[in-house]
Design an enzyme around this catalytic site. Structure first.
Site, PDB file in Angstrom:
ATOM      1  N   ARG A  35      60.423  11.974  46.675  1.00  0.00           N
ATOM      2  CA  ARG A  35      59.357  12.606  45.907  1.00  0.00           C
ATOM      3  C   ARG A  35      59.415  12.243  44.428  1.00  0.00           C
ATOM      4  O   ARG A  35      58.413  12.334  43.721  1.00  0.00           O
ATOM      5  CB  ARG A  35      59.377  14.127  46.137  1.00  0.00           C
ATOM      6  CG  ARG A  35      58.916  14.471  47.570  1.00  0.00           C
ATOM      7  CD  ARG A  35      58.885  15.970  47.821  1.00  0.00           C
ATOM      8  NE  ARG A  35      60.214  16.542  47.920  1.00  0.00           N
ATOM      9  CZ  ARG A  35      60.867  16.758  49.074  1.00  0.00           C
ATOM     10  NH1 ARG A  35      60.295  16.458  50.227  1.00  0.00           N
ATOM     11  NH2 ARG A  35      62.075  17.284  49.057  1.00  0.00           N
TER      12      ARG A  35
ATOM     13  N   GLU B 298      75.480  21.046  50.760  1.00  0.00           N
ATOM     14  CA  GLU B 298      75.980  22.323  51.250  1.00  0.00           C
ATOM     15  C   GLU B 298      76.981  22.068  52.384  1.00  0.00           C
ATOM     16  O   GLU B 298      78.064  22.648  52.434  1.00  0.00           O
ATOM     17  CB  GLU B 298      74.808  23.171  51.739  1.00  0.00           C
ATOM     18  CG  GLU B 298      75.150  24.624  51.953  1.00  0.00           C
ATOM     19  CD  GLU B 298      73.950  25.439  52.439  1.00  0.00           C
ATOM     20  OE1 GLU B 298      74.118  26.644  52.625  1.00  0.00           O
ATOM     21  OE2 GLU B 298      72.869  24.851  52.635  1.00  0.00           O
TER      22      GLU B 298
END
Lengths: 186, 181
Positions: free
Chosen positions: A72, A109
């Site tokens: 993006r 994560e």
């Protein structure tokens, strides 16, 4: 570091940009309120405004490199680069760039990921802007900063359309200023 | 003619800014690397200008860019001609409701997705990618847009690899390219 604290307080364009972003609950997994910028890209005025705000900020900062994070960051980076006369450098996931690359690992994560940049794309001493649509923990942007600094570039700022609250407290990333247009929507 | 010469000069500059990388992603393939074009601000701007000059008066309201290098060329064109930009993505990247189109690869298949509601029936669209090879990806993008009633005005690429006959695969859909690989 939020645009409204940086001279753009009350700028009506920021509201239009914020309202053009769609929130998709539970994507990519339960509990995450995903900030979807594709609806911003469908709003010609809001998209143009977001690019214009970045261009107005960076045009006189002598920036010769706009580095956009896949994928993006590829949508916001090139229009900014073209407007300020800088080159655009894509920072990509592994094995996408065809030439010789340098790689930077970073922590997710769960597990790790890797960002790559072409050798020779950036020269020592160049002033660089890093752009992505959103900053959450800052892991990806940190990897981007490291890549550029490893080749001797001076990272002037990191710019994102959206910044999550965690980052707001820190105001900087790896010592580099962050510039963010809007906060996430509920 | 002056305009012809000007355009030829720009195309020459664009062609020479593209780097060829042998044997990527696998032996025998001469990969057309547009990242070096992006490092040349004048050549990159010329690339966008050539597309914008062609499409600005064609009443195009949608520029659909194919992931990922179509994301680099599409948005500047969309902004300049006042169209919206619609990313056409690999599976599971778009967060909202999508429609999917499967297409064949040399070995196996892949899928391309577009957000439901991004485009409306009757809109006129341009599809953009950095390069056309076999045309499989572009055909998938055309089918996605046509399934929702959009008129695909043209497919536009920076580079064409003519020996792979992508133009034939597009059939009667117009294709515009700047340079040949």
């Amino acid at each position: 570091m939020f645009a409204r604290e940086n001279g753009l307080h009350g700028d009506p364009r920021l509201r239009g940009i914020s309202e053009a972003i769609r929130v998709v609950p539970d994507f990519p997994k339960p509990g995450i309120m995903f900030q979807d910028i594709t609806t911003l890209l469908l709003d010609r005025k809001a998209f143009k405004d977001s690019v214009d705000i970045f261009v107005d900020r960076y045009r006189d900062m002598n920036i010769s490199v706009v580095a956009g994070v896949e994928a993006r960051g590829f949508m916001f980076g090139p229009p900014i680069a073209l407007a300020i006369g800088a080159k655009f450098v894509p920072l990509r996931k592994p094995k996408k760039l065809p030439g010789e690359v340098i790689s930077e690992n970073y922590v997710l994560e769960y597990g790790t990921d890797c960002l790559e940049m072409h050798v020779g794309a950036v020269q020592p001493g160049e002033r660089a802007l890093v752009i992505d649509d959103l900053v959450a923990t800052g892991g990806t942007l940190s990897a981007a900063i490291n890549l550029l600094e490893r080749v001797g570039a001076d990272v002037v700022e990191c710019a994102c359309v959206i910044g999550l609250p965690k980052i707001k407290e820190e105001r900087r990333l790896n010592g580099k200023p962050l510039y963010i247009l809007v906060e996430p929507r509920e | 003619m002056a305009s012809q010469d000007g355009e030829d000069q720009r195309l020459q500059k664009i062609a020479s800014a593209i780097r060829v990388i042998p044997n990527f992603p696998k032996p025998g393939i001469m990969f057309q690397d547009i990242t070096t074009l992006l490092l040349d601000p004048t050549a990159f701007k010329d690339t966008i200008d050539l597309f914008v000059e062609r499409y600005r008066s064609k009443d195009i309201s949608v520029v659909a860019g194919i992931e990922a290098r179509g994301f680099i060329f599409g948005p500047p064109i969309a902004l300049a001609i006042g169209a919206k930009f619609v990313p056409m993505r690999k599976p599971n990247k778009l967060p909202g409701e999508v429609i999917s189109e499967e297409y064949s690869l040399e070995y196996g298949t892949d899928k391309m997705e577009m957000h439901v509601g991004a485009v409306r029936a009757g809109e006129r669209a341009l599809i953009i990618d950095d390069l056309i090879a076999t045309g499989g990806t572009l055909c998938a993008a055309i089918r996605l847009l046509e399934r929702v009633g959009v008129e695909v005005v043209e497919c536009a690429c920076v580079i064409e690899l003519p020996e792979l006959k992508g133009r034939d695969r597009l059939g009667d859909r117009p294709l515009f390219v700047l340079v040949e690989g």
